[in-house]
Design a protein around this motif. Structure first.
Motif, PDB file in Angstrom:
ATOM      1  N   GLU A  49       0.852  -1.187   0.000  1.00  0.00           N
ATOM      2  CA  GLU A  49       0.000   0.000   0.000  1.00  0.00           C
ATOM      3  C   GLU A  49       0.888   1.236   0.000  1.00  0.00           C
ATOM      4  O   GLU A  49       1.806   1.358   0.802  1.00  0.00           O
TER       5      GLU A  49
ATOM      6  N   THR B 162     -11.087   0.876  -1.056  1.00  0.00           N
ATOM      7  CA  THR B 162     -11.419   1.450   0.247  1.00  0.00           C
ATOM      8  C   THR B 162     -11.379   0.295   1.245  1.00  0.00           C
ATOM      9  O   THR B 162     -11.668  -0.856   0.887  1.00  0.00           O
ATOM     10  N   PRO B 163     -11.030   0.575   2.487  1.00  0.00           N
ATOM     11  CA  PRO B 163     -10.852  -0.498   3.472  1.00  0.00           C
ATOM     12  C   PRO B 163     -12.099  -1.335   3.754  1.00  0.00           C
ATOM     13  O   PRO B 163     -11.988  -2.512   4.054  1.00  0.00           O
TER      14      PRO B 163
ATOM     15  N   ASN C 109      -5.442   3.719  -1.315  1.00  0.00           N
ATOM     16  CA  ASN C 109      -6.754   4.039  -0.738  1.00  0.00           C
ATOM     17  C   ASN C 109      -7.302   5.265  -1.450  1.00  0.00           C
ATOM     18  O   ASN C 109      -6.722   6.350  -1.375  1.00  0.00           O
TER      19      ASN C 109
ATOM     20  N   ASN D 187      -9.656   7.160  -0.825  1.00  0.00           N
ATOM     21  CA  ASN D 187     -10.044   8.262   0.066  1.00  0.00           C
ATOM     22  C   ASN D 187      -8.919   9.269   0.254  1.00  0.00           C
ATOM     23  O   ASN D 187      -9.171  10.414   0.631  1.00  0.00           O
TER      24      ASN D 187
END
Length: 106
Positions: A6, A30-31, A59, A61
């Motif tokens: 990541e 997204t998680p 991610n 976001n």
């Protein structure tokens, strides 16, 4: 199987600037997205083959700039870039064999 690396948006932008045009793939996720988790597992299988281009995850976001620049509309989204330019944008992962063919080294 090891997890995809990541990266932050800043790390990815820096990596792409330094890469000098190599082909890489980035999974926008997204998680809490269950479909993203399935996509990541399929990509782990492809990566474990040892034949895939470098794979990372980001991610969405926290990736405002790349989300807009690369026109990522939803997650999961697998973006294949070469020389910093989008070569492919996949929202439906179809299966491991599809991803293997998309991501195998030339």
């Amino acid at each position: 199987m090891k997890e995809l690396t990541e990266l932050t948006e800043k790390e990815l932008l820096s990596r792409l600037a330094e890469a000098g045009g190599g082909r890489e793939a980035i999974l926008f996720f997204t998680p809490l997205c269950g479909t993203c988790k399935v996509a990541e597992r399929m990509l782990q299988v492809v990566e474990a083959s040892g034949q895939a281009i470098p794979l990372h995850k980001l991610n969405i976001n926290y990736a405002r700039e790349l989300r807009q620049r690369w026109q990522v509309a939803s997650v999961p989204c697998l973006v294949v870039v070469e020389a910093g330019e989008v070569q492919a944008r996949e929202y439906a992962m179809h299966g491991v064999d599809f991803l293997f063919n998309l991501l195998k080294e030339a």
